[in-house]
Design an enzyme around this catalytic site. Structure first.
Site, short mmCIF file in Angstrom:
data_model
loop_
_atom_site.label_atom_id
_atom_site.label_comp_id
_atom_site.label_asym_id
_atom_site.label_seq_id
_atom_site.Cartn_x
_atom_site.Cartn_y
_atom_site.Cartn_z
N GLY A 1 38.71 22.01 -8.30
CA GLY A 1 37.89 22.14 -9.52
C GLY A 1 37.97 20.91 -10.40
N SER B 1 35.09 18.07 -10.41
CA SER B 1 33.76 17.60 -10.85
C SER B 1 33.09 18.60 -11.78
CB SER B 1 32.86 17.37 -9.64
OG SER B 1 33.46 16.49 -8.74
N SER C 1 33.52 22.89 -3.23
CA SER C 1 33.42 23.29 -1.83
C SER C 1 34.22 24.56 -1.57
CB SER C 1 33.95 22.18 -0.91
OG SER C 1 33.28 20.98 -1.16
N GLU D 1 44.50 13.75 -1.58
CA GLU D 1 43.15 14.04 -1.05
C GLU D 1 42.58 12.87 -0.25
OE1 GLU D 1 40.48 15.54 -4.04
OE2 GLU D 1 38.72 15.31 -2.76
N GLU E 1 32.20 2.97 -4.82
CA GLU E 1 32.25 2.07 -5.98
C GLU E 1 33.51 2.35 -6.81
OE1 GLU E 1 29.60 3.85 -5.12
OE2 GLU E 1 28.28 2.27 -4.41
C1 LIG Z 1 30.47 17.06 0.46
C2 LIG Z 1 31.01 17.00 -0.93
C3 LIG Z 1 32.02 17.89 -1.29
C4 LIG Z 1 32.52 17.87 -2.61
N1 LIG Z 1 33.47 18.77 -2.93
C5 LIG Z 1 33.97 18.78 -4.19
C6 LIG Z 1 34.93 19.76 -4.57
O1 LIG Z 1 35.30 20.62 -3.77
N2 LIG Z 1 35.39 19.75 -5.82
C7 LIG Z 1 34.99 18.81 -6.75
O2 LIG Z 1 35.50 18.83 -7.87
N3 LIG Z 1 34.06 17.89 -6.43
C8 LIG Z 1 33.53 17.86 -5.17
N4 LIG Z 1 32.58 16.93 -4.83
C9 LIG Z 1 32.08 16.05 -5.86
C10 LIG Z 1 32.39 14.59 -5.65
O3 LIG Z 1 33.74 14.30 -5.79
C11 LIG Z 1 31.49 13.84 -6.64
O4 LIG Z 1 30.16 14.04 -6.16
C12 LIG Z 1 31.78 12.41 -6.70
O5 LIG Z 1 32.99 12.21 -7.35
C13 LIG Z 1 30.66 11.64 -7.43
O6 LIG Z 1 30.36 12.23 -8.65
P1 LIG Z 1 28.82 12.50 -9.08
O7 LIG Z 1 28.16 13.21 -7.95
O8 LIG Z 1 28.83 13.11 -10.43
O9 LIG Z 1 28.17 11.06 -9.15
P2 LIG Z 1 28.15 10.05 -10.38
O10 LIG Z 1 29.53 9.94 -10.97
O11 LIG Z 1 27.02 10.39 -11.28
O12 LIG Z 1 27.85 8.68 -9.65
C14 LIG Z 1 26.54 8.32 -9.19
C15 LIG Z 1 26.62 6.92 -8.60
O13 LIG Z 1 27.06 5.99 -9.61
C16 LIG Z 1 28.21 5.28 -9.18
N5 LIG Z 1 29.15 5.11 -10.29
C17 LIG Z 1 29.57 6.07 -11.16
N6 LIG Z 1 30.46 5.54 -12.03
C18 LIG Z 1 30.62 4.24 -11.69
C19 LIG Z 1 31.40 3.17 -12.19
N7 LIG Z 1 32.22 3.35 -13.24
N8 LIG Z 1 31.31 1.96 -11.59
C20 LIG Z 1 30.49 1.78 -10.54
N9 LIG Z 1 29.70 2.76 -10.01
C21 LIG Z 1 29.77 3.96 -10.57
C22 LIG Z 1 28.85 6.17 -8.11
O14 LIG Z 1 29.59 5.41 -7.20
C23 LIG Z 1 27.62 6.81 -7.45
O15 LIG Z 1 27.09 5.95 -6.48
C24 LIG Z 1 32.04 16.92 -3.55
C25 LIG Z 1 31.02 16.03 -3.19
C26 LIG Z 1 30.50 16.07 -1.90
C27 LIG Z 1 29.41 15.11 -1.54
#
Ligand SMILES: Cc1cc2nc3c(=O)[nH]c(=O)nc-3n(C[C@H](O)[C@H](O)[C@H](O)COP(=O)(O)OP(=O)(O)OC[C@H]3O[C@@H](n4cnc5c(N)ncnc54)[C@H](O)[C@@H]3O)c2cc1C
Length: 416
Positions: free
Chosen positions: A165, A167, A199, A283, A403
């Site tokens: 928990g 994101s 997930s 992780e 990134e």
């Molecule tokens: C298959 C899958 C399973 C997952 N399971 C879980 C789970 O069980 N529990 C959980 O908590 N989360 C889970 N996640 C979430 C995952 O950890 C997040 O999707 C991930 O951390 C990216 O966050 P976001 O989607 O909000 O993207 P954002 O943070 O909005 O990022 C969007 C883009 O901007 C870039 N970016 C963002 N900030 C920066 C920065 N400071 N510098 C440069 N680039 C940047 C990122 O690299 C990305 O390309 C899962 C994701 C996937 C795909």
């Protein structure tokens, strides 16, 4: 405790056997020193790891012979509670934990070998994966005694599953921005907010939630606290989100006046940033970060076997060489964990390079084999390719994007 006996004299991680580091998966141990600034020193596996490898292989052979599973395409995403119970009974979960909490008191290197073998064999480990990989170790290090005694033996028995928990709808990469709030009320906390991309929350018993309990402070890392959330209690609801392939793995988890006892806290109040970064090191560092589509690589090799094509030979040789390097790096991280060190930067590097490798496999497979990926056809290669192609975009996102990892690596090397 399962059949993995505690390491005895002559079986400690400090008494390694030569040439065992990658035994059975890709070949010989190469033996180079680690890069300056990053700790990827050669690690030789203890005798106990070789014994565990033989035991887990026999277990998996028996599982397949009994028809319990066929090699899956995405081992640690295949959720099979019955398999997890059998793996727990055989002593393959909670391997490094004390016997008082259901563990086998073995080294991280033994655990590394067992998990790598499970993934390579395509075993359906998904149900217990998160609990074994990060939630259990996190509770063991930072949880209260009641919680440790109640939850850890159930995880080790393959009967208790966890979700992550971290994101939130407006903060995935930027965990310091979490807004789910926990407010103290005597011996309890009241939680309101939402988590996303969680997930398997619809099939898990618990999750560990990162919450805001105070002010962020100048570095934005203050005022966060982790709690263990019992998903069966009132005040928490789990809503499905379907992924690109139509599957239901993700969820949104919503808290409405959810009450959690204070002894379900993980770490001290306000220490959530330190907690979550330590959880992320668990992780990110393991073989699941480069073996997600190992079965496709195996099937690709099978498909190309006997073809006298230098282009294919070169591409496969390159993939296998990368796999050998990743195994070495990941083994080194397991060695650092055994020494009680924090391998956050090395783990970030393994995940960055490892998930890039995972994403390359379906692309190279499509270049080398003329085959339309299809979930419908009765062609195992086409089906595996289709499945992996649909999931591959997530490999470099889940657990932290490239990134973000590269920013961490740069900071670890003193470059920013
Ligand atoms: C298959 C899958 C399973 C997952 N399971 C879980 C789970 O069980 N529990 C959980 O908590 N989360 C889970 N996640 C979430 C995952 O950890 C997040 O999707 C991930 O951390 C990216 O966050 P976001 O989607 O909000 O993207 P954002 O943070 O909005 O990022 C969007 C883009 O901007 C870039 N970016 C963002 N900030 C920066 C920065 N400071 N510098 C440069 N680039 C940047 C990122 O690299 C990305 O390309 C899962 C994701 C996937 C795909």
């Amino acid at each position: 405790m399962g059949p993995l006996a505690p390491a005895g004299p002559g079986q400690s991680p400090g008494l390694p056997l030569r040439g065992e580091a990658f035994g059975g998966m890709v070949g010989e141990d190469g033996g180079e020193a680690g890069m300056q600034g990053l700790r990827f020193d050669a690690v030789e596996l203890p005798r106990a790891a070789a014994e565990a490898r033989a035991r887990v292989r026999a277990f998996l052979r028996a599982e397949r012979a009994a028809g319990h599973y066929a090699a899956h395409r995405n081992s640690w995403n295949s959720f099979d509670p019955a398999f997890s119970r059998r793996a727990g009974a055989a002593g393959f979960i909670g391997i490094t934990w004390p016997s008082a909490y259901g563990g086998a008191e073995q080294s991280s290197l033994v655990r590394f070998v067992v998990t790598a073998e499970m993934l390579a064999a395509g075993a359906p480990c998904g149900a217990h994966w998160i609990a074994d990989r990060q939630s259990g170790p996190q509770i063991l290090r930072h949880g209260g005694e009641r919680v440790k005694r109640e939850i850890l033996p159930r995880i080790a028995a393959g009967e208790c599953f966890f979700a992550i928990g971290m994101s939130e709808p407006d903060s995935g990469s930027d965990l310091a921005a979490v807004r789910t709030r926990a407010v103290r009320d005597d011996a309890e906390w009241v939680i309101n907010g939402a988590k996303i991309w969680t997930s398997n929350a619809h099939r898990a018993h618990y999750l560990i939630a990162l919450t805001r309990t105070g002010e962020a402070g100048p570095d934005r890392h203050g005022g966060l606290t982790e709690f263990i959330i019992d998903l069966a209690r009132p005040g928490v609801s789990v809503r499905p989100i379907h992924n690109l392939s139509g599957g239901h793995e993700f969820n949104e988890v919503v808290f409405q006046d959810y009450r959690v006892p204070d002894d379900m806290r993980v770490g001290a109040v306000g220490e959530g940033w330190r907690m979550v970064t330590s959880e992320l090191a668990f992780e990110r560092s393991g073989p699941d970060r480069f073996l997600s589509d190992y079965r496709l690589l195996v099937e690709l090799i099978e498909r190309l076997r006997g073809q006298d094509d230098p282009r294919s030979a070169e591409a496969l040789g390159r993939l296998v060489a990368h796999l050998a390097a990743l195994l070495r790096m990941s083994t080194a991280v397991a060695g650092l964990l055994d020494r009680g060190e924090n391998p956050a930067v090395e783990a970030a590097l393994v995940k960055d390079v490892g998930t890039q490798f995972e994403r390359e496999i379906p692309e190279i497979a499509r270049l080398l084999v003329s085959c339309e990926p299809s979930l419908e056809e009765d062609d195992r290669f086409a089906e595996t390719l289709a499945h992996v192609t649909l999931h591959a975009p997530s490999f470099t996102l889940r657990g932290g994007t490239r990134e973000i990892l590269r920013g961490m690596i740069a900071r670890g090397l003193g470059l920013r």
